[in-house]
Design a protein around this motif. Structure first.
Motif, PDB file in Angstrom:
ATOM      1  N   TYR A 140       0.734  -1.201  -0.335  1.00 26.26           N
ATOM      2  CA  TYR A 140      -0.087   0.092  -0.189  1.00 26.26           C
ATOM      3  C   TYR A 140       0.863   1.517   0.147  1.00 26.26           C
ATOM      4  CZ  TYR A 140      -4.458  -2.619   1.347  1.00 26.26           C
ATOM      5  OH  TYR A 140      -5.478  -3.327   1.486  1.00 26.26           O
ATOM      6  N   GLN A 197       0.749   5.036   1.462  1.00 27.44           N
ATOM      7  CA  GLN A 197       0.009   6.370   2.428  1.00 27.44           C
ATOM      8  C   GLN A 197       0.491   7.754   1.914  1.00 27.44           C
ATOM      9  OE1 GLN A 197      -0.762   6.017   6.101  1.00 27.44           O
ATOM     10  NE2 GLN A 197      -2.655   6.818   6.118  1.00 27.44           N
ATOM     11  N   GLY A 200      -1.696  12.627   4.833  1.00 30.40           N
ATOM     12  CA  GLY A 200      -3.206  13.320   4.600  1.00 30.40           C
ATOM     13  C   GLY A 200      -4.174  12.277   3.911  1.00 30.40           C
ATOM     14  N   ALA A 201      -4.105  11.337   3.103  1.00 30.21           N
ATOM     15  CA  ALA A 201      -5.391  10.366   2.378  1.00 30.21           C
ATOM     16  C   ALA A 201      -4.889   8.562   3.716  1.00 30.21           C
ATOM     17  CB  ALA A 201      -3.954  10.255   0.933  1.00 30.21           C
ATOM     18  N   GLY A 202      -5.773   8.566   2.358  1.00 33.50           N
ATOM     19  CA  GLY A 202      -5.674   6.722   3.429  1.00 33.50           C
ATOM     20  C   GLY A 202      -4.874   5.939   2.665  1.00 33.50           C
ATOM     21  N   LEU A 203      -5.400   4.531   2.623  1.00 33.96           N
ATOM     22  CA  LEU A 203      -4.027   3.233   1.746  1.00 33.96           C
ATOM     23  C   LEU A 203      -4.391   3.418   0.642  1.00 33.96           C
ATOM     24  CD1 LEU A 203      -3.974   1.220   4.828  1.00 33.96           C
ATOM     25  CD2 LEU A 203      -2.366   2.935   4.357  1.00 33.96           C
ATOM     26  N   LEU A 252      -4.070   0.958  -2.340  1.00 29.39           N
ATOM     27  CA  LEU A 252      -3.736  -0.397  -3.126  1.00 29.39           C
ATOM     28  C   LEU A 252      -2.652  -0.818  -4.514  1.00 29.39           C
ATOM     29  CD1 LEU A 252      -3.164  -3.534  -2.297  1.00 29.39           C
ATOM     30  CD2 LEU A 252      -5.400  -3.081  -4.180  1.00 29.39           C
ATOM     31  N   PHE A 296       3.906   0.850   2.803  1.00 35.50           N
ATOM     32  CA  PHE A 296       2.890  -0.491   3.614  1.00 35.50           C
ATOM     33  C   PHE A 296       3.278  -1.788   3.071  1.00 35.50           C
ATOM     34  CE2 PHE A 296       2.525   2.008   7.401  1.00 35.50           C
ATOM     35  CZ  PHE A 296       2.086   3.070   7.682  1.00 35.50           C
ATOM     36  N   GLU A 347       5.478  -1.566   9.521  1.00 32.52           N
ATOM     37  CA  GLU A 347       5.965  -0.664  10.065  1.00 32.52           C
ATOM     38  C   GLU A 347       5.963   0.855   9.452  1.00 32.52           C
ATOM     39  OE1 GLU A 347       4.744  -1.555  13.819  1.00 32.52           O
ATOM     40  OE2 GLU A 347       5.723   0.273  14.032  1.00 32.52           O
TER      41      GLU A 347
END
Lengths: 115, 114
Positions: free
Chosen positions: A36, A38, A41-44, A46, A89, A107
C-alpha cells in the motif's frame, strides 16, 4: 500471531534511481500479500496484491517479488520520480481455515525522492 | 463508485472527553474494518464486522472503545474517555465480503488527545 518486519524505515532516493523495501513475515500460513502507498493526509492506496511464491509482479514504476521460502516480500521502485514520495506499507493476511481481510501491516517506509 | 467515506477528518480533544468516528463503506461491501494507526506506525486492526455482526473485536480496548454497525452499512467507533495514548489516525476499510482479499480504505480521522 503474525509479525511483519519492514526495512528500512526511511529511504531517500534520487530521481531516476531505484529503491528497494523489504518485509519479512513469520506466519507460514500467510497467503495474500499487499503493498500500500499512503500520501500525506490520505488513506491507503493499494499498489499490488500477490499470492504466488517467487512470482515477479510488475506494476507501473515498480516490481514486487514474493519469496515464500524465505518469508520475504519486496517492493522495488524503478526509476523513482517525485510522485513516488510517500509512506509505503506491506501487509499480510493468513489463511485460517478460510480467508479473512485481517491484515498485519509492517511499520512503513517513508520514501523521499530527491530531484 | 464512491469510496469509503469517513468523518470527521480531524478531532482534537482533552483527556477524558468522548469522541465518535463515522464510516460509510462502499455500497454492497458486507465487511467493514476499523484500524488504528499511531503516528509513524502501521495500521493495527481494532475490530471488524460482517454485516451487523462483530467478527473479531479482540484488539478493541473494551473498557473505553465501542463499535457498532446496526444496519450492516454505516459504522460508528466511539471512544468513551480518551487518553493521550489514543492519539492516532483511525482508518475504516471495507471489502466485498469476508473472504475478499482486497480492502478499500478511507482517508481516516486524525485524532489528537491533549
Amino acid at each position: 500471531g503474525e509479525q511483519v518486519e519492514q526495512r528500512p524505515p526511511h529511504l531517500s532516493v534520487r530521481e531516476g534511481d531505484s529503491a528497494v523495501i523489504i518485509c519479512t513475515y513469520t506466519d507460514p500460513n500467510s497467503y495474500y500479500f499487499f503493498w500500500y502507498k499512503q500520501e500525506p493526509g490520505a488513506g491507503l492506496q493499494l499498489l499490488m496484491k500477490v499470492f504466488s511464491s517467487t512470482e515477479i509482479n510488475e506494476g507501473q514504476g515498480f516490481t514486487v517479488l514474493l519469496n515464500k521460502k524465505d518469508k520475504q516480500l519486496s517492493l522495488n521502485l524503478t526509476a523513482a520520480h517525485p510522485g513516488d514520495s510517500a509512506v509505503y506499507f506491506c501487509a499480510v493476511s493468513a489463511w485460517t481455515g478460510g480467508l479473512s481481510g485481517k491484515l498485519t501491516f509492517g511499520e512503513g517506509t517513508q520514501v523521499t525522492v530527491i530531484s | 463508485e464512491a469510496g469509503v467515506t469517513q468523518s470527521p477528518r480531524y478531532a482534537v480533544l482533552q483527556e477524558g472527553q468522548a469522541v465518535s468516528f463515522w464510516c460509510d463503506p462502499i455500497s454492497g461491501h458486507d465487511t467493514l474494518y476499523w484500524y488504528q494507526q499511531p503516528r509513524d506506525q502501521g495500521p493495527q486492526l481494532l475490530v471488524y464486522f460482517r454485516d451487523e455482526a462483530v467478527i473479531d473485536n479482540s484488539q478493541l480496548p473494551s473498557d473505553r472503545f465501542s463499535a457498532v454497525r446496526p444496519k450492516g452499512t454505516n459504522s460508528t467507533l466511539k471512544i468513551q474517555s480518551a487518553k493521550q495514548g489514543d492519539t492516532a489516525t483511525y482508518l475504516c476499510a471495507s471489502s466485498r465480503d469476508i473472504s475478499a482479499e482486497t480492502l478499500y480504505f478511507g482517508s481516516g480521522t486524525r485524532l489528537t488527545v491533549l
